[in-house]
Design a protein around this motif. Structure first.
Motif, PDB file in Angstrom:
ATOM      1  N   LEU A  90       0.676  -1.295  -1.935  1.00 52.82           N
ATOM      2  CA  LEU A  90       1.929  -0.996  -2.623  1.00 52.82           C
ATOM      3  C   LEU A  90       2.613   0.206  -1.993  1.00 52.82           C
ATOM      4  O   LEU A  90       1.949   1.111  -1.482  1.00 52.82           O
ATOM      5  N   GLY A 143       6.734 -14.085   0.161  1.00 55.15           N
ATOM      6  CA  GLY A 143       7.344 -14.413  -1.119  1.00 55.15           C
ATOM      7  C   GLY A 143       8.780 -14.877  -1.004  1.00 55.15           C
ATOM      8  O   GLY A 143       9.265 -15.653  -1.821  1.00 55.15           O
ATOM      9  N   SER A 185       7.922 -18.637  -2.513  1.00 56.28           N
ATOM     10  CA  SER A 185       7.717 -18.291  -3.921  1.00 56.28           C
ATOM     11  C   SER A 185       7.540 -19.550  -4.760  1.00 56.28           C
ATOM     12  O   SER A 185       6.979 -19.507  -5.844  1.00 56.28           O
ATOM     13  N   ASP A 230       2.869 -11.582   1.488  1.00 59.67           N
ATOM     14  CA  ASP A 230       3.910 -10.569   1.607  1.00 59.67           C
ATOM     15  C   ASP A 230       4.917 -10.754   0.467  1.00 59.67           C
ATOM     16  O   ASP A 230       5.096 -11.865  -0.017  1.00 59.67           O
ATOM     17  N   GLU A 231       5.571  -9.687   0.056  1.00 61.19           N
ATOM     18  CA  GLU A 231       6.472  -9.714  -1.111  1.00 61.19           C
ATOM     19  C   GLU A 231       5.735 -10.320  -2.313  1.00 61.19           C
ATOM     20  O   GLU A 231       6.178 -11.286  -2.926  1.00 61.19           O
ATOM     21  N   PHE A 232       4.614  -9.712  -2.619  1.00 63.44           N
ATOM     22  CA  PHE A 232       3.694 -10.244  -3.619  1.00 63.44           C
ATOM     23  C   PHE A 232       4.375 -10.427  -4.975  1.00 63.44           C
ATOM     24  O   PHE A 232       4.087 -11.368  -5.697  1.00 63.44           O
ATOM     25  N   ASP A 233       5.300  -9.534  -5.305  1.00 61.81           N
ATOM     26  CA  ASP A 233       5.928  -9.605  -6.634  1.00 61.81           C
ATOM     27  C   ASP A 233       6.670 -10.916  -6.849  1.00 61.81           C
ATOM     28  O   ASP A 233       6.792 -11.392  -7.968  1.00 61.81           O
ATOM     29  N   SER A 250       3.465  -5.447  -1.546  1.00 60.94           N
ATOM     30  CA  SER A 250       4.662  -5.437  -2.376  1.00 60.94           C
ATOM     31  C   SER A 250       5.294  -4.059  -2.389  1.00 60.94           C
ATOM     32  O   SER A 250       4.620  -3.043  -2.235  1.00 60.94           O
ATOM     33  N   CYS A 251       6.615  -4.034  -2.590  1.00 58.32           N
ATOM     34  CA  CYS A 251       7.277  -2.742  -2.700  1.00 58.32           C
ATOM     35  C   CYS A 251       7.470  -2.356  -4.163  1.00 58.32           C
ATOM     36  O   CYS A 251       8.060  -1.331  -4.463  1.00 58.32           O
ATOM     37  N   ARG A 252       6.976  -3.200  -5.049  1.00 61.82           N
ATOM     38  CA  ARG A 252       7.031  -2.821  -6.465  1.00 61.82           C
ATOM     39  C   ARG A 252       5.718  -2.179  -6.842  1.00 61.82           C
ATOM     40  O   ARG A 252       4.658  -2.789  -6.724  1.00 61.82           O
ATOM     41  N   ALA A 300       3.392  -3.985  -9.367  1.00 63.44           N
ATOM     42  CA  ALA A 300       3.212  -5.403  -9.069  1.00 63.44           C
ATOM     43  C   ALA A 300       2.051  -6.021  -9.835  1.00 63.44           C
ATOM     44  O   ALA A 300       2.138  -7.172 -10.263  1.00 63.44           O
TER      45      ALA A 300
END
Lengths: 571, 424
Positions: free
Chosen positions: B58, B91, B95, B148-151, B181-183, B186
């Protein structure tokens, strides 16, 4: 039980519509086939501006080339701009006031074969973004792919257009005008794109090796491929924009291919996008000096035009600095300016300048208060000489505008009546309908409105304010039809045979027959955006309409019918 | 090799480095307590011990999550060539559960030289995945799933996450799931049934400190001494650069840059701009001026730029809107702005009073530049004049914009000053 009945009922309808749509599809296919065979193919990269800088000669040569090459497959050479490369000096001199932007872009693109981070080029409309980027590629002679999100209006068309260009695939009759690959989802697209790019890059490298030995086989410079996405701001309005936009902006990181350069062109600034756009490059609007230089380009009589610009440029720049709007306003004005002159080649001295100024003076303020509507060009003329068509249509428009009382489109009498009744229904409160449209034809309503107490004055003021804020009200279909009936009968009653030459048709006589006609008219008025169809009312469940015409327009229409509109308007 | 040629060559080397995140983040691979070492330990231990594992990386964008992960995976594949299979999903692309499973199946087939069928259904693919997991487990091969971009995978029913993590509960399988993820929250997005199957290992990637940025600068910008470049050019270049890096003024520039965003990604963009202007302005060497010039191109103020592009009529409209906003009316639309515009004209006798349709045109242009916008998106049936609008710039921005505008009429300044007093 119920549902099965409904299904049984709808089944024939569905079948019918299916058959109709199938036949339509077949007809359409045939038509497009014929159309394609007849019309010459246009070059994929003739944008509005590139065609205007190099008029006719280029498009004709291009057209002849493509017709001869019709059956041949495309080669890598088709990925570069084609034609002769231009020098940097010529590039800079052909875009006045854009020197720093051009140099900035060129240095960001870097020397041959050097990778680059994605760029986000933004600036207002008609600041030369697209044209400059394309001409830079012409200058550098590097392979690139251009796709505009105007023509590629959904992800599928955008993806397929990119792949078609990368795979050097052209739609023609032999492949049934199909795309090279069919792909709809970003996940498929990324795999196909990866494949297509690596084959293309391999062939570029191979070509470079060859060209070292025989030199003349290709003019392509470098082994980078650039993708240019124009009008990226339109993607925000697409259905899945929340996925597509970050996908496009992150395409470079997802692809992980340093040989690919991405350039996004947008009309709006980066902060209007939800996701982080790449490295920004800004194209500011032209300053007044830049505008002067641009307008002075390609003028026959420079002295005369410059004295004309002295007069008009500053007042017009207070309204707008967009070059397309300005040029649309200046062309007819310059004609007016030249009217007193016999010979357009004369060099104006101080005396004639003064004379011309006094001649032009009244027109300037007149034109300042005109909107510079740029008429939409027909599709076929798009790559032809645009300026000429523009001038013509504006001149035509100005001719019409002199007699401002006439409506400049044709409309049947019943449609006009319908328009007026919709206007009345939108403006008047529904409670007053009965008093306005009683048997005496609205005269009684006027009497009632005479008595004005202080309270009603106050109410009126708030009403007027509300009208200003909320706009015209909505009304159900029944009310519109009732008013329409009243109006048409009243008009007949008041004009009693005098206006028969208008071709007025009574309504009462053939009620049932006209009814469907009126509904048809209504739907065509809706399509023409004179009446807008709002959402359904939550209480009644019926569709509500709203008139969108302005009061001037309604008065004009009423005048053409000789209908006393102001008498029926509640104020 | 002449000086100019050497400069072009040097620029190419630097540009190639800046476009290659693995190179930039390889500097962090040496220190033992970096995220790189931790991640490597986690994954390699589960490869060697044949166990299942899951971890989340993260941190904000541009901190090198994906780059570090790529470095780790690259090394692992080198170390245990036959034992590791990497499946990468994103993601943004996958998704949709159906898509994701298809992509997993495709990559698995590609890795194991099997024939991939495009027509396979969701069910077929998920069965295939399960049997592959079992087979690989029996053969002591580890499958590493990178999400990638798990959220974005956590939207909807999370069927993919559930089926992946559920398959990992059995003893036979041998897999690692790495989410990026960048959240920062997450893992809170996960459903209960997914969360309970997830090991709560998290690695946090934070924006770099000042010292780290300095190290990155040296790592990226110093030219290698063993390249084709002439030795004397490299020597002068490096000497000049080291002197520049020690300069206080340069440090100030880096400080202002990292004041808003101190991630490495931001720094790389900045350096890219500077490097690409290297040969244009200052003869093949990096100088303070280049870096100074690169700073404003990254710190853009789009609203002020937009104000500068406005015509005087458009400024009038904006000021009128601001006046209305200060009056706290419940809604503003074009008609009420025109009323205000007329009253301004009546009281001050301005020279800029134009017809309504001209103003409407200017109004539409303002909407196009996103200086004002409609309040809602639903009123499509309404014509433009009646739809309520709102101003997207603050009083201060408008004030600044008017001040920096070249030929702004003084009446607008006066109007703004008066509003400022009543607003404060």
């Amino acid at each position: 039980m119920m549902s099965s009945k409904v299904v049984l009922f709808f089944l024939p309808c569905i079948l019918c519509s299916l058959i109709i749509s199938l036949t339509l599809l077949i007809i359409f296919c045939i038509l497009t086939d014929m159309g394609k065979e007849e019309s010459p193919k246009f070059n994929k990269r003739t944008t509005r501006s590139s065609s205007s800088t190099t008029p006719n000669s280029k498009t004709t040569s291009e057209a002849s080339k493509t017709t001869t090459n019709h059956t041949q497959s495309l080669s890598i050479n088709d990925l570069i701009f084609g034609g002769e490369s231009i020098t940097l000096d010529k590039l800079i001199s052909s875009f006045p006031g854009r020197r720093s932007q051009i140099l900035e872009l060129i240095s960001l693109l870097g020397p041959q074969n050097s990778p680059m981070i994605p760029l986000f080029v933004y600036g207002g409309a008609s600041t030369g973004k697209t044209n400059i980027v394309l001409q830079i590629f012409k200058h550098l002679n590097r392979p690139f792919i251009y796709c505009s999100c105007v023509t590629c209006y959904n992800p599928r068309i955008l993806f397929e257009s990119i792949l078609n260009q990368l795979l050097l695939h052209s739609k023609n009759k032999s492949n049934g005008y199909l795309s090279a690959k069919r792909c709809e989802k970003p996940s498929d697209f990324i795999n196909l794109l990866h494949e297509a790019l690596s084959t293309l890059l391999d062939s570029l490298k191979g070509d470079l090796g060859e060209s070292n030995s025989k030199k003349l086989s290709t003019q392509v410079n470098g082994k980078m491929v650039y993708l240019v996405f124009d009008h990226i701001e339109l993607v925000r309005e697409w259905d899945k924009s929340s996925i597509i936009l970050p996908f496009l902006f992150n395409l470079y990181d997802i692809l992980k291919m340093p040989e690919v350069g991405l350039i996004f062109l947008s009309k709006t600034s980066p902060d209007t996008f939800q996701s982080d756009p790449p490295f920004p490059v800004y194209f500011p609007d032209y300053t007044e000096d830049d505008l002067r230089q641009i307008f002075m380009k390609e003028q026959a009589n420079l002295k005369l035009y410059s004295s004309f610009l002295d007069l008009v440029l500053i007042p017009f720049c207070r309204i707008t600095r967009q070059i397309d709007e300005l040029s649309a306003a200046f062309t007819p004005l310059f004609k007016k300016y030249c009217e007193p002159l016999d010979d357009l080649q004369t060099l104006p001295n101080e005396d004639t300048k003064r004379k011309l100024f006094s001649h032009l003076q009244p027109f300037i303020s007149l034109f300042l208060n005109e909107t510079f509507s740029v008429p939409s060009q027909p599709l076929l003329n798009a790559s032809a000489n645009i300026d000429r068509t523009n001038r013509k249509s504006i001149a035509k428009k100005l001719g019409i505008d002199d007699s401002s009382d006439v409506i400049d489109f044709h409309m049947s009498t019943s449609a006009k009546c319908l328009l007026i009744s919709a206007f009345l229904a939108s403006r008047n409160p529904s409670t007053l309908d009965a008093s306005l449209f009683d048997s005496t034809g609205g005269c009684d309503g006027r009497k009632r409105r005479r008595k004005n107490s202080n309270k009603s004055m106050d109410q009126k003021e708030t009403k007027a304010h509300e009208l200003l804020l909320k706009g015209p009200g909505t009304f159900p279909l029944e009310r519109l039809l009732a008013i329409f009936q009243c109006i048409s009968s009243a008009a007949e009653y008041s004009s009693d045979g005098v206006e028969l030459q208008n071709g007025y048709i009574g309504v009462e006589g053939c009620d049932a027959g006209l009814m469907s006609d009126i509904l048809l008219q209504l739907s065509s008025l809706c399509n023409a955006n004179f009446i807008s169809r709002g959402g359904t009312c939550p209480l009644e469940g019926s569709v509500r309409y709203r008139s969108t015409v302005s009061e001037d327009m309604a008065l004009k229409v009423a005048r053409s019918l000789k209908f006393p509109l102001s008498r029926y308007l509640y104020r | 090799m002449g000086q100019e040629k050497a400069a072009v060559e040097a620029q190419m080397i630097l540009r190639r480095r800046l476009c290659n995140p693995s190179f930039i983040f390889s500097i962090f691979s040496q220190s033992p307590d970096s995220n790189y070492s931790k991640l490597k330990y986690i994954i390699s231990s589960s490869v060697t011990e044949a166990s299942n594992n899951s971890v989340l990386l993260l941190g904000p964008r541009g901190c090198g999550k994906t780059a570090v992960l790529d470095l780790v995976l690259e090394e692992l594949v080198e170390e245990h060539a036959e034992m590791v299979t990497v499946i990468k999903l994103n993601g943004l692309l996958h998704s949709d559960d159906n898509c994701a499973l298809k992509e997993i199946a495709r990559q698995l087939c590609l890795e194991n030289q099997l024939l991939f069928s495009k027509m396979a259904s969701f069910d077929d693919n998920s069965l295939f995945l399960l049997s592959m997991l079992r087979e690989c487990g029996l053969a002591h091969k580890t499958i590493i799933f990178v999400l990638d971009e798990f959220d974005l995978f956590a939207q909807g029913k999370q069927r993919l996450l559930y089926s992946l993590l559920d398959a990992m509960q059995s003893v036979t399988s041998q897999a690692v799931v790495v989410g990026v993820s960048c959240r920062l929250d997450a893992d809170q997005l996960l459903e209960k049934r997914v969360r309970s199957r997830f090991s709560h290992r998290k690695l946090l990637f934070l924006p770099s400190s000042r010292e780290d940025l300095q190290r990155v600068l040296e790592h990226v910008l110093l030219l290698p001494t063993d390249s084709r470049l002439p030795q004397d050019y490299t020597a002068t270049f490096n000497a000049k650069l080291l002197k520049l890096l020690a300069d206080d003024k340069f440090k100030e520039i880096i400080d202002t840059l990292s004041y808003s965003d101190s991630t490495v990604g931001h720094l790389v963009r900045f350096l890219f701009h500077a490097v690409s202007h290297m040969n244009l302005n200052s003869g093949g060497f990096l100088s303070l001026e280049i870096f100074k010039a690169a700073l404003p191109s990254l710190q853009r103020q789009p609203k002020l730029e937009g104000l500068k592009d406005c015509s005087i009529l458009e400024l009038y409209i904006l000021v009128c809107m601001k006046r209305l906003e200060v009056k706290e009316l419940e809604s503003i639309n074009f008609n009420s702005i025109m009323k205000e515009y007329k009253s301004v004209h009546d009281t001050f006798r301005t020279s800029d009073y134009y017809a309504r349709k001209v103003c409407l045109r200017a109004f539409e242009h303002l909407i196009e530049c996103a200086l004002i916008s409609f309040e809602d998106n639903k009123g499509h049936g309404q014509s433009v004049e009646f739809r309520p609008v709102k101003l997207l710039i603050t009083w201060h921005e408008l004030y600044q914009g008017l001040k920096s505008y070249n030929f702004c009429p003084s009446i607008l300044h006066r109007l703004m000053d008066r509003e400022g007093v009543s607003a404060v």
